[in-house]
Design a protein around this motif. Sequence first.
Motif, short mmCIF file in Angstrom:
data_model
loop_
_atom_site.label_atom_id
_atom_site.label_comp_id
_atom_site.label_asym_id
_atom_site.label_seq_id
_atom_site.Cartn_x
_atom_site.Cartn_y
_atom_site.Cartn_z
N PHE A 292 -98.40 122.64 44.03
CA PHE A 292 -98.26 123.48 42.84
C PHE A 292 -99.19 124.69 42.97
CE2 PHE A 292 -96.89 119.39 40.92
CZ PHE A 292 -95.75 119.79 40.26
N ASP A 293 -99.34 125.21 44.18
CA ASP A 293 -100.35 126.24 44.38
C ASP A 293 -99.89 127.66 44.09
OD1 ASP A 293 -98.73 126.12 46.61
OD2 ASP A 293 -100.32 126.62 48.02
N ASP A 294 -98.60 127.83 43.77
CA ASP A 294 -98.16 129.15 43.32
C ASP A 294 -96.85 129.02 42.54
OD1 ASP A 294 -96.15 128.87 45.22
OD2 ASP A 294 -97.13 130.18 46.68
N GLY A 315 -101.48 119.58 44.39
CA GLY A 315 -101.92 120.60 45.34
C GLY A 315 -102.13 121.92 44.62
N LEU A 316 -103.35 122.15 44.16
CA LEU A 316 -103.65 123.34 43.36
C LEU A 316 -104.47 124.38 44.11
CD1 LEU A 316 -104.66 121.54 40.02
CD2 LEU A 316 -102.40 122.39 40.69
N VAL A 317 -105.15 123.95 45.16
CA VAL A 317 -105.96 124.86 45.96
C VAL A 317 -105.11 125.33 47.14
CG1 VAL A 317 -108.05 125.12 47.35
CG2 VAL A 317 -108.08 123.68 45.30
N THR A 318 -104.80 126.61 47.17
CA THR A 318 -103.87 127.10 48.17
C THR A 318 -104.51 127.27 49.54
OG1 THR A 318 -102.15 128.73 48.62
CG2 THR A 318 -104.24 129.57 47.75
N GLU A 328 -112.88 126.54 36.66
CA GLU A 328 -112.26 126.60 35.32
C GLU A 328 -110.74 126.65 35.43
OE1 GLU A 328 -114.72 128.57 36.39
OE2 GLU A 328 -116.34 127.59 35.25
N THR A 329 -110.24 127.43 36.38
CA THR A 329 -108.79 127.52 36.58
C THR A 329 -108.21 126.16 36.97
OG1 THR A 329 -108.90 129.84 37.22
CG2 THR A 329 -106.96 128.61 37.94
N LEU A 330 -108.88 125.48 37.89
CA LEU A 330 -108.39 124.18 38.35
C LEU A 330 -108.41 123.14 37.23
CD1 LEU A 330 -110.09 124.04 41.87
CD2 LEU A 330 -107.71 124.58 41.34
N GLU A 336 -103.17 120.94 32.03
CA GLU A 336 -101.78 121.31 31.76
C GLU A 336 -100.81 120.29 32.39
OE1 GLU A 336 -98.72 125.00 32.85
OE2 GLU A 336 -100.85 125.17 33.31
N ALA A 337 -101.13 119.83 33.58
CA ALA A 337 -100.29 118.85 34.27
C ALA A 337 -100.28 117.52 33.52
CB ALA A 337 -100.78 118.65 35.70
N ALA A 338 -101.44 117.10 33.04
CA ALA A 338 -101.53 115.85 32.29
C ALA A 338 -100.73 115.93 31.00
CB ALA A 338 -102.99 115.51 32.00
N ALA A 339 -100.79 117.08 30.35
CA ALA A 339 -100.03 117.26 29.11
C ALA A 339 -98.53 117.17 29.40
CB ALA A 339 -100.38 118.60 28.46
N ALA A 340 -98.09 117.76 30.51
CA ALA A 340 -96.68 117.71 30.88
C ALA A 340 -96.25 116.28 31.19
CB ALA A 340 -96.43 118.61 32.09
N MET A 341 -97.10 115.53 31.87
CA MET A 341 -96.78 114.15 32.20
C MET A 341 -96.70 113.29 30.94
SD MET A 341 -98.74 111.49 34.77
CE MET A 341 -98.47 112.42 36.28
#
Length: 355
Positions: A292-294, A315-318, A328-330, A336-341
């Motif tokens: 999910f890096d971009d 996979g958030l670190v490209t 902070e971004t990570l 956000e991912a946890a909320a979606a799940m």
Amino acid sequence: MARSLHKNPPFRAEHVGSLFRPRALYEQRSLLEQGKCSKSDLEGPEDDAIREVVALQRELGIKTITDGEMRRDQFFEGMFDKLEGMVFVPERPINEFKKYISYIGHMQTLGVPHFPSFYCNGKIKRTKPFYVDQFKFTKSVVPPEDVGNIKINMCAPTWFHQRHGSDQTYDLNVYKNDDEYFDDMAVAYRAEIKELYDLGCRHIQIDDPTFAFFCHEGAFDAMKEAGVDGQVLMNTYIRAINICTEGRPEDLTISLHICRGNFRGQFFCAGGYEPIAEALHKLDVDALYLEFDDERSGDFAPLRHVPKNKAVVLGLVTTKRPELESVETLKARVDEAAAAMARSGTRSKEEALDQ
């Protein structure tokens, strides 16, 4: 990661295709490619590189340990080339590849005449191990209590099949259909998995670039145009992996990485996971590594399909750009991912975070 945590990184790397290597190994491999040294001359630089990358992982407190695939030129090296019944074809005609695969279609448009690949011309048998010796070496450079944390990566059994389909992957006088082909492939995988397990391996990651192609925009339409039912093909690939992991010990973790490609910073597949999200959870794996890096990977909405018995590594670190993401971004993206799940309604956000 090393770049951000070390003022003078001990692990300097050079770029080789889609892989990063320490300078000494890069230079030695270049000599091999020029015919100026033998394969055995790589062993010393490979050993040193593995010791260094293992030490770096342990220094940083990373629990799972890998050898960085320092002994491989490509991620699938050491598997198909060792199987009896599989032969390397350095110049397979491009018309023997499926143009519904995005990059193959692009190559055909550009007039590329051929591309290296494999062909199955006999019954598949594992007559020698794939990565047993690699595991043994990594095992030798960690303390006994860390052996169970070593992870071995294997290419998915479907890789060359997706390139060539049911008509060009294997000799039809050897295998009548995909089930027969993958059944024998699975016997080989299970033998490798058992030998690794008996040596102490407790984590095997299957690197699978094939599922990402089903996410690519227009992929199912392109397959249909070529006379291929994409849903049937995807189910064939799920079965192929499940029969490889069949009968595995309960304490052996199997994870699957859905790779989108990273050839010199370029990608092969774009599109969110929604087209494959439900089907993927038929896979007999404990964890999914998802990129999910971009923006080309889509949003986190497909995570609502993840069942409670599977973990997800985000996979958030490209690896494709030099800029380092902020903490902070990570954190915000994980939240956000946890909320979606949690939108599945089967778990709370806190439970999703634990996954």
